[in-house]
Design a protein around this motif. Sequence first.
Motif, short mmCIF file in Angstrom:
data_model
loop_
_atom_site.label_atom_id
_atom_site.label_comp_id
_atom_site.label_asym_id
_atom_site.label_seq_id
_atom_site.Cartn_x
_atom_site.Cartn_y
_atom_site.Cartn_z
N GLU A 76 0.83 -1.21 0.00
CA GLU A 76 0.00 0.00 0.00
C GLU A 76 0.87 1.26 0.00
O GLU A 76 0.60 2.22 -0.72
CB GLU A 76 -0.92 -0.03 1.24
CG GLU A 76 -1.94 1.07 1.27
CD GLU A 76 -2.85 0.95 2.49
OE1 GLU A 76 -3.12 1.99 3.11
OE2 GLU A 76 -3.27 -0.18 2.82
N GLN A 77 1.94 1.22 0.83
CA GLN A 77 2.85 2.36 0.89
C GLN A 77 3.56 2.56 -0.46
O GLN A 77 3.71 3.69 -0.94
CB GLN A 77 3.90 2.14 2.00
CG GLN A 77 4.88 3.28 2.18
CD GLN A 77 4.20 4.53 2.69
OE1 GLN A 77 3.31 4.47 3.52
NE2 GLN A 77 4.59 5.68 2.17
N TYR A 79 2.44 1.70 -3.40
CA TYR A 79 1.46 2.21 -4.36
C TYR A 79 1.24 3.71 -4.16
O TYR A 79 1.21 4.49 -5.12
CB TYR A 79 0.14 1.43 -4.21
CG TYR A 79 -0.93 1.86 -5.18
CD1 TYR A 79 -0.82 1.56 -6.53
CD2 TYR A 79 -2.03 2.59 -4.75
CE1 TYR A 79 -1.80 1.96 -7.44
CE2 TYR A 79 -3.00 2.99 -5.63
CZ TYR A 79 -2.89 2.67 -6.99
OH TYR A 79 -3.85 3.07 -7.88
N ASN A 80 1.11 4.11 -2.87
CA ASN A 80 0.91 5.55 -2.59
C ASN A 80 2.15 6.36 -3.00
O ASN A 80 2.02 7.47 -3.56
CB ASN A 80 0.60 5.78 -1.11
CG ASN A 80 -0.79 5.30 -0.74
OD1 ASN A 80 -1.67 5.24 -1.61
ND2 ASN A 80 -1.00 4.95 0.52
N ASP A 81 3.35 5.82 -2.72
CA ASP A 81 4.58 6.52 -3.13
C ASP A 81 4.67 6.62 -4.66
O ASP A 81 5.11 7.63 -5.21
CB ASP A 81 5.82 5.80 -2.58
CG ASP A 81 5.97 5.99 -1.08
OD1 ASP A 81 5.25 6.86 -0.52
OD2 ASP A 81 6.76 5.25 -0.45
N LEU A 83 2.11 6.75 -6.72
CA LEU A 83 1.15 7.78 -7.13
C LEU A 83 1.71 9.18 -6.84
O LEU A 83 1.57 10.10 -7.68
CB LEU A 83 -0.19 7.59 -6.42
CG LEU A 83 -1.06 6.41 -6.88
CD1 LEU A 83 -2.32 6.32 -6.03
CD2 LEU A 83 -1.42 6.53 -8.34
N ASP A 84 2.36 9.33 -5.65
CA ASP A 84 2.95 10.64 -5.33
C ASP A 84 4.08 10.97 -6.32
O ASP A 84 4.21 12.12 -6.78
CB ASP A 84 3.52 10.63 -3.90
CG ASP A 84 2.42 10.60 -2.85
OD1 ASP A 84 1.25 10.88 -3.21
OD2 ASP A 84 2.72 10.27 -1.67
#
Length: 184
Positions: A76-77, A79-81, A83-84
């Motif tokens: 999850e981290q 994926y979020n990184d 996207l960022d």
Amino acid sequence: MQLPQIRLQSTMAKIAIETVPAKLEIQQPPAELEIEQSPARLTIRTTPSKLTIDQTKAWEDMNLEHIFRRIEKFAEQGYNDWLDGLARVSRQGDELMRIEDGGNPIAEQAKENSETPMYEFNIGWVPSPFSVHISYTPADVDIRFEARKPVIRARTHPPVIRYMPGEVAIRLAQRPSLHIDVVI
């Protein structure tokens, strides 16, 4: 002068009484008694108590979570990184595309990409307060009791009575008599 004397001599009558006492015999045969007592019915149903201790949050606070949870968290981290990073690259591309608007986007982007972010940390508790969740459900006991009445059968017997009447015999034991003498 001598007077003649009359002498009276009497005998009293005597009565003789002979008795034969009466006899009374009573016998009571015991009653016949039968008692049947069925056992009572007792039913106990118990739902066991349940104690649940969830310390997942406490383990996570100490960075000791389960491997599956850790993999899920890192995925999850990541994926979020991603996207960022995608948003940052898109924004920086837009800035470079408008380089004619002025400013120095290349230097600003180089500075932004080379500096590590400042992380702030204050007092922390490991594990955090109230991170262990305890849940308790008490046991439930259902007791049902059914008493059964006894079955009593009794047969009585009448008493056996024997009576012999008494007797009284009365007779004259001594006859009365009167003896009269005249003494001169």
